[in-house]
Design an enzyme around this catalytic site. Structure first.
Site, PDB file in Angstrom:
ATOM      1  N   ASP A 184      -7.443 -12.889 -22.491  1.00  0.00           N
ATOM      2  CA  ASP A 184      -7.942 -13.666 -21.258  1.00  0.00           C
ATOM      3  C   ASP A 184      -9.518 -13.664 -21.101  1.00  0.00           C
ATOM      4  O   ASP A 184      -9.941 -12.460 -21.103  1.00  0.00           O
ATOM      5  CB  ASP A 184      -7.161 -12.934 -20.051  1.00  0.00           C
ATOM      6  N   ASP A 197      -7.184 -18.184 -22.765  1.00  0.00           N
ATOM      7  CA  ASP A 197      -6.879 -19.198 -21.856  1.00  0.00           C
ATOM      8  C   ASP A 197      -8.207 -19.746 -21.735  1.00  0.00           C
ATOM      9  O   ASP A 197      -8.108 -21.062 -21.577  1.00  0.00           O
ATOM     10  CB  ASP A 197      -6.153 -18.491 -20.851  1.00  0.00           C
ATOM     11  N   HIS A 198      -9.260 -19.377 -21.437  1.00  0.00           N
ATOM     12  CA  HIS A 198     -10.462 -19.673 -20.940  1.00  0.00           C
ATOM     13  C   HIS A 198     -11.395 -18.905 -21.624  1.00  0.00           C
ATOM     14  O   HIS A 198     -11.477 -17.613 -21.987  1.00  0.00           O
ATOM     15  CB  HIS A 198     -10.472 -20.259 -19.668  1.00  0.00           C
ATOM     16  N   CYS A 235      -6.877 -19.708 -15.143  1.00  0.00           N
ATOM     17  CA  CYS A 235      -5.931 -19.238 -16.052  1.00  0.00           C
ATOM     18  C   CYS A 235      -4.553 -20.150 -15.749  1.00  0.00           C
ATOM     19  O   CYS A 235      -3.972 -20.292 -16.876  1.00  0.00           O
ATOM     20  CB  CYS A 235      -5.493 -17.784 -15.275  1.00  0.00           C
TER      21      CYS A 235
END
Length: 508
Positions: free
Chosen positions: A13, A320-321, A53
């Site tokens: 994450d 996710d990013h 997210c």
């Protein structure tokens, strides 16, 4: 070909792509990730198609663009009609296990307004079997701590305050109050090993999620001092937040509204007010959190080696990013800058050992992960998938019609922790942007705000907006047309290949 087919999908994450040793981050020492890159294919030009997210994970796990799945913010429901990776895996005989979270708000039409999942940031996506949940509200992790005999403070989140009663919250080299043996990363790793040891000889799919290097930016000892602030990469930002914000009204809003409390437990003050020394310390802590994940992955990889499953297992490592980390005076994941959208992707395909260690430059997006996994397991991506299987690319046979630009989106409508609509004078359905970007140019189109256009060769860090420059008018038009054409081509198409005819139903 692997004798049996296992898949380990590792989703961290807030890990941005330029913090990968194999992609030039020589200040990081991540031997287990290095091993995975050496035995797999690393994608140099990979983006998430949405942030933050919830939208990012919806795209990753449905293979759909934000424009199609419409779970546009963390708090916005995901339509239950959409196929996702877990549901698709069940169709090919797998029982998809999940450790971590997906930040999915349920479809209110499939439940009721009193469903407690509507009082939290997000829950688990339908179809997965949870074998180590973090959600709801991290109860699984805090319960594990209590079971281990750790005395939780009255306010459970205070375990992530810096050690010492007199510690000032904020960027710090001090460790957090929880020992590394009881960290959230240790919890996820224990859950993963427990699951894997229970599977025996049966094929498996495991989504192994880690919360880190997500905030709060405070690390357990010894990871709090593993990296030095002076070794961190230089900041990319304008001389002042005001100068930065003059580029665009939306950017100005976030520069004024982001506070440090979302990144450091108990901290106060604006994120844009952090000086270079504080940001370098924050980055050093961020790297320490990465180091902890690498050590944890080493334990999982060692078990796969010990049980001779390493060569039977496709491993996909991604995030996710990304995270702004002070670049452009921003913290978090938002807007249109590369730091938020460019993320790692490594695919170790046991059937493509000849390509081990390759760094691939093809343009790839998070929506490609679902089709890739299904392809390797003998399944088929849904008709309306916006992504494509990466197996040909991994094998060195990139299709001639592969994508020519990257596409991603951001929706900035009001949520309970951020309200830009009133300040920007927008309705929620006008609060969005879409990006098309290739090696040369980047075009950002807003639903109801001025566009942006950057020459990436002359201005790689995107400080000078050229959208209103007369000499770039033709290019701006061309890239706007690319964005529109791309949107038209990817409009929802679940049933558009069916036809009723005098002979009955046909498919094209």
């Amino acid at each position: 070909m692997a004798a049996r087919r296992n898949v380990l999908l590792i989703v961290v994450d807030q890990w941005r792509a330029d913090f990968m040793p194999v992609l030039g981050a020589d200040f990081l020492r991540l031997p287990n990730l290095d091993r995975l890159c050496a035995e797999g294919v690393t994608f140099r030009n990979h983006v998430t198609t949405a942030v933050p997210c919830g939208p990012a994970r919806a795209s990753l796990l449905t293979g759909l663009y934000l424009m199609n799945h419409r779970a546009v913010q963390n708090t916005v429901p995901l339509d239950s009609r959409h196929m996702n990776l877990a549901k698709a895996l069940r169709r090919v005989g797998y029982d998809p296990a999940l450790i971590g979270y997906t930040t999915t708000t349920p479809d209110p039409r499939a439940t009721g307004e009193r469903d407690p999942r509507f009082a939290m940031l997000g829950d688990l996506m339908e179809g997965f079997r949870s074998v180590g949940a973090f959600e709801p509200d991290m109860d699984g992790y805090f319960g594990w701590l209590a079971q281990k005999g750790y005395a939780l403070p009255d306010k459970r989140e205070n375990i992530w305050l810096p050690e010492g009663e007199d510690s000032e919250p904020g960027a710090t080299a001090k460790p957090c109050r929880i020992p590394k043996e009881l960290s959230d990363s240790a919890y996820f790793t224990e859950r993963a090993l427990t699951y894997l040891k229970g599977k025996g000889e049966k094929p498996w799919f495991l989504h192994l999620g880690y919360w880190r290097p997500h905030p709060p930016f405070v690390a357990c000892a010894p990871y709090n001092t593993t990296y030095r602030p002076e070794d961190m990469p230089a900041l990319k930002r304008a001389p002042t937040p005001a100068e930065e914000g003059s580029q665009h009204p939306m950017l100005d809003f976030y520069l004024r509204s982001i506070d440090q409390g979302s990144f450091f437990k108990g901290a106060t003050g604006a994120g844009a007010s952090m000086d270079e020394a504080e940001i370098r310390q924050m980055r050093a802590t961020y790297c320490g959190l990465m180091q902890e994940i690498d050590d944890c992955l080493g334990e999982v990889f060692a078990y796969l080696d010990e049980t001779k499953q390493w060569d039977d297992t496709m491993i996909v490592f991604t995030s996710d990013h990304g995270e702004q980390l002070g670049d452009h005076h921003l913290l978090g994941k938002l807007g249109y800058f590369d730091e938020s959208f460019r993320i790692p992707l490594v695919v170790k395909n046991p059937d493509a050992a000849a390509r081990a260690g390759t760094i691939e430059s093809a343009l790839t997006e998070s929506v490609d992960v679902m089709p890739t996994i299904l392809d390797w397991l003998g399944g088929e991506a849904p008709r309306n998938s916006d992504g494509r299987s990466l197996l040909p690319v991994v094998e060195g046979n990139t299709p001639a019609d592969w994508r020519e630009f990257l596409h991603y989106e951001y929706d900035f409508r009001d949520v309970h922790y951020s309200q830009p609509e009133r300040e920007l004078g927008l309705h929620m359905d006008e609060s969005s942007l879409t990006v098309v970007q290739d090696d040369n140019y980047k075009y950002v189109h807003f639903a109801a705000l001025p566009p942006l256009f950057f020459d990436l060769n002359a201005d790689p860090d995107q400080f000078r907006n050229l959208a209103d420059e007369p000499e770039y008018a033709a290019l701006v038009r061309d890239y706007a047309q690319k964005a529109l054409s791309h949107r038209l081509k990817h409009a929802e198409r679940t049933l558009t290949h069916f036809r009723s005819t005098p002979r009955g139903l046909e498919q094209r």
